[in-house]
Design an enzyme around this catalytic site. Sequence first.
Site, PDB file in Angstrom:
ATOM      1  CG  ASN A 210      -0.194  -0.109   2.499  1.00  8.92           C
ATOM      2  OD1 ASN A 210       0.546   0.797   2.868  1.00  8.92           O
ATOM      3  ND2 ASN A 210      -0.345  -1.238   3.198  1.00  8.92           N
ATOM      4  CG  ASP A 279      -6.925  -5.273   6.148  1.00 11.43           C
ATOM      5  OD1 ASP A 279      -6.319  -5.282   7.229  1.00 11.43           O
ATOM      6  OD2 ASP A 279      -7.611  -4.312   5.758  1.00 11.43           O
ATOM      7  CE  LYS A 289       8.668 -11.671 -14.365  1.00 11.76           C
ATOM      8  NZ  LYS A 289       9.052 -11.483 -15.731  1.00 11.76           N
ATOM      9  CG  PHE A 323      -2.776   5.070  13.465  1.00 11.16           C
ATOM     10  CD1 PHE A 323      -2.099   4.965  14.668  1.00 11.16           C
ATOM     11  CD2 PHE A 323      -2.615   6.224  12.705  1.00 11.16           C
ATOM     12  CE1 PHE A 323      -1.270   5.991  15.107  1.00 11.16           C
ATOM     13  CE2 PHE A 323      -1.796   7.256  13.141  1.00 11.16           C
ATOM     14  CZ  PHE A 323      -1.120   7.144  14.333  1.00 11.16           C
ATOM     15  CE  LYS A 337     -11.274   0.246  11.098  1.00  7.09           C
ATOM     16  NZ  LYS A 337     -10.528   0.868  10.016  1.00  7.09           N
ATOM     17  CE  LYS A 341      -8.996  -3.525  14.188  1.00  3.12           C
ATOM     18  NZ  LYS A 341      -7.974  -3.491  13.139  1.00  3.12           N
TER      19      LYS A 341
HETATM   20  N1  CTP Z   1      -4.018  -3.638  11.753  1.00  4.28           N
HETATM   21  C1  CTP Z   1      -3.246  -4.661  12.256  1.00  4.28           C
HETATM   22  N2  CTP Z   1      -3.177  -5.850  11.574  1.00  4.28           N
HETATM   23  C2  CTP Z   1      -3.846  -6.020  10.413  1.00  4.28           C
HETATM   24  C3  CTP Z   1      -4.630  -4.981   9.903  1.00  4.28           C
HETATM   25  C4  CTP Z   1      -4.706  -3.786  10.597  1.00  4.28           C
HETATM   26  O1  CTP Z   1      -2.637  -4.506  13.316  1.00  4.28           O
HETATM   27  N3  CTP Z   1      -3.722  -7.188   9.793  1.00  4.28           N
HETATM   28  C5  CTP Z   1      -4.083  -2.396  12.539  1.00  4.28           C
HETATM   29  C6  CTP Z   1      -3.463  -1.179  11.895  1.00  4.28           C
HETATM   30  O2  CTP Z   1      -2.088  -1.080  12.255  1.00  4.28           O
HETATM   31  C7  CTP Z   1      -4.266  -0.053  12.496  1.00  4.28           C
HETATM   32  C8  CTP Z   1      -5.615  -0.662  12.725  1.00  4.28           C
HETATM   33  O3  CTP Z   1      -5.440  -2.083  12.686  1.00  4.28           O
HETATM   34  O4  CTP Z   1      -3.748   0.338  13.755  1.00  4.28           O
HETATM   35  C9  CTP Z   1      -6.693  -0.268  11.757  1.00  4.28           C
HETATM   36  O5  CTP Z   1      -6.310  -0.556  10.457  1.00  4.28           O
HETATM   37  P1  CTP Z   1      -7.309  -0.203   9.262  1.00  4.28           P
HETATM   38  O6  CTP Z   1      -6.674  -0.639   7.968  1.00  4.28           O
HETATM   39  O7  CTP Z   1      -7.795   1.197   9.391  1.00  4.28           O
HETATM   40  O8  CTP Z   1      -8.571  -1.086   9.597  1.00  4.28           O
HETATM   41  P2  CTP Z   1      -8.922  -2.600   9.525  1.00  4.28           P
HETATM   42  O9  CTP Z   1      -8.974  -3.141  10.913  1.00  4.28           O
HETATM   43  O10 CTP Z   1      -8.011  -3.300   8.583  1.00  4.28           O
HETATM   44  O11 CTP Z   1     -10.426  -2.561   9.032  1.00  4.28           O
HETATM   45  P3  CTP Z   1     -11.070  -2.085   7.629  1.00  4.28           P
HETATM   46  O12 CTP Z   1     -10.147  -2.593   6.560  1.00  4.28           O
HETATM   47  O13 CTP Z   1     -12.392  -2.753   7.647  1.00  4.28           O
HETATM   48  O14 CTP Z   1     -11.168  -0.592   7.684  1.00  4.28           O
END
Ligand code: CTP
Length: 403
Positions: A210, A279, A289, A323, A337, A341
């Site tokens: 990302n 995610d 490859k 975050f 969240k 969490k």
């Molecule tokens: N996070 C994490 N591990 C993951 C995904 C996310 O620890 N596998 C943490 C990020 O570091 C951040 C928080 O979760 O502190 C929120 O991440 P965000 O991408 O905003 O949300 P998601 O929980 O992934 O939910 P969504 O994609 O539905 O917004």
Amino acid sequence: MRIVLGVTGGIAAYKAAELARLLLQQGHTVQVVMTRSAREFIQPLTFAALTGRKVITELFDHSSPEATLSSSVEHIGVAQEHDLLVIAPASANTLAKLAHGLADDFLSTMYLAFRGPVVIAPAMNNVMWEHAATQANVSALRALGHILVEPADGYLACGTYGPGRLAEPAVIADAVERVTKSGSDLAGQTFLITAGPTQEPLDPVRYLSNRSSGKMGYALAEAALERGAKVILVSGPVAIRPPRGAEVISIRTAAEMLDAVMGNLERASVVIKCAAVADFKPAVESAQKIKKSQARLSLELEPTVDILATVGKNKGNRLLVGFAAETQNLREEAHRKLTVKNCDMVVANLVGGSGTGFEAENNAVVLAMQSGEFVELPKAPKIEIARQIIDVTAKIIDRRMRS
Ligand code: CTP
């Protein structure tokens, strides 16, 4: 505190008079040192009248042989007798001199002999500010542990718009206040901070990732270090240098970040999960490859472990800051969240727009608190936002300790 205020050449030199006034109001003594170019923009008399002290302008005083003799070591005396050095505005030339240890006037010579904290507020034309040489000098000064109060975006004296305008005197005075009041109020705390993106490999040459630059997480590390905390920085692949003093653990994938975080959780009293963790990851990592011979390619993805939620379940009495990167419903999602969490605070930012969030120099965030309240931190350079987040975190720690 006994503060030396170094004023260097630039239109913004006049704002240093307001800064001197604010520092005096905070109860500090202020000794002004002006470079030759600064005196092209503002008279020493202005500062002498405000501070009640003679302004130092030259390395050597030639008014008499005795004066020449005593002035030859005055820079050492001034360095030893003061607690804090603030340079505002700091010109591109001054940044370069400080970064390279050049000592050809009173300010740069005194700087080399100075042992206390240094706060530097640069101001210049936006192109000069963005020049690779200036940015390298800024990084070198940060690496020395100095506090950089970044210039703001705005209309510059040369008629252009962009970053380079001296931060407002009140913002610089706040940075000084933080150094003087809380130089080490987080000593004894260990912050485990995650930053940057993760990369989930598809094959030996490709990955899913990302746009995270790591700037926000690195700024948080710097802000925590400024206040005396120990920092373990678990970082995905980024192109920026970590702040000096942080223990850096470099990882690539979400699974590696999970291991690094859980493996170091025991040592941490505060966990800030700023990283943009993938995610999903490819269900299979191809050993070879992937060739483009197929007409279409579908990828099967599987979820990664949510590291923040995992820490939330095992946090004990650690303080946990998450975050949330959102493109809509910022407050609702941040609060959801926070609850799901098990966080103590969630820092939410809108992403996908321009000027803040991923890759940007600035950020604007909303803090979702456990009490259900929200705290807005308006658009500012990431280091400023980071200092405010660390400040709120320090207040929560303080409140907990008292109760
Ligand atoms: N996070 C994490 N591990 C993951 C995904 C996310 O620890 N596998 C943490 C990020 O570091 C951040 C928080 O979760 O502190 C929120 O991440 P965000 O991408 O905003 O949300 P998601 O929980 O992934 O939910 P969504 O994609 O539905 O917004």
